[in-house]
Scaffold this active site. Sequence first.
Site, PDB file in Angstrom:
ATOM      1  CB  CYS A 120      -1.072  -0.142   1.142  1.00  0.00           C
ATOM      2  SG  CYS A 120      -2.046   0.654   1.061  1.00  0.00           S
ATOM      3  CB  CYS A 121       3.858   2.552   2.017  1.00  0.00           C
ATOM      4  SG  CYS A 121       3.059   2.243   4.189  1.00  0.00           S
ATOM      5  CB  CYS A 203      -2.688   6.797   5.588  1.00  0.00           C
ATOM      6  SG  CYS A 203      -1.442   7.767   4.484  1.00  0.00           S
ATOM      7  CB  CYS A 206      -1.253   3.118   8.796  1.00  0.00           C
ATOM      8  SG  CYS A 206      -2.172   2.446   6.698  1.00  0.00           S
ATOM      9  CB  CYS A 229       5.610   5.334   4.235  1.00  0.00           C
ATOM     10  SG  CYS A 229       7.088   6.262   3.961  1.00  0.00           S
TER      11      CYS A 229
END
Length: 234
Positions: A120-121, A203, A206, A229
């Site tokens: 995702c990062c 985010c 998270c 990240c």
Amino acid sequence: MLTYETWEENVVSFSEEDETKGALSVLNWAYEEYKDEIVYACSFGVEGMVLLHLINQVNPSAKVVFLDTNVHFQETYELIQRVRERFPSLNIIEKQPELTLDEQAKLHGEKLWESNPNLCCKIRKILPLEKSLVVEKAWISGLRREQSETRKHTKFINQDHRFQSIKVCPLIHWTWKEVWRYVYKHSLPYNPLHDVGYPSIGCEKCTLPVGDGGDSRDGRWAGKMKTECGLHYQ
């Protein structure tokens, strides 16, 4: 010009005796060295407010890139607007990922930030910054040595292997208290989440608040054995 390819250790030194612990000297050197081929990657945390204020003194039309993952806190988006009003000449660019959240979910499943936070990062932060840096020789970061174990050896000028670039870190010697002292002294805007237990803000999906005495990055990806990240490869 010092580039990733022409890297030399300790090719330049900076006085750390001024109020900014060398930060202004570093920024003056960076903008003289790279002119318009350097960008500040800003997450709009409290360190970012300090750097934006300092950068505005050195280069009022400097480029600033914000990696908009589309899942930041609403408070972060509101802060960006306040920063635009405070520093209207800065060129703030909101960089979007190639995939929308819906497209990402179709390809990799719902809530990728839970099932595979590293991927995702990569999709929402690393690849967008990589594209931004293609046209730059260097980038600026607000890393401080005090922030975490993984950052304690950061230097003012770093050879960045992740992006094959030069990474400039003017605030390495600043403490958390010094950052806040500067913010209050200059009446800088900041994210109100800092006032309710969020020392490090990423985010919304998270990031959790941190208890008293916790590491400043304990609230990032809590329970995932992850505190970075991936932008700051060591």
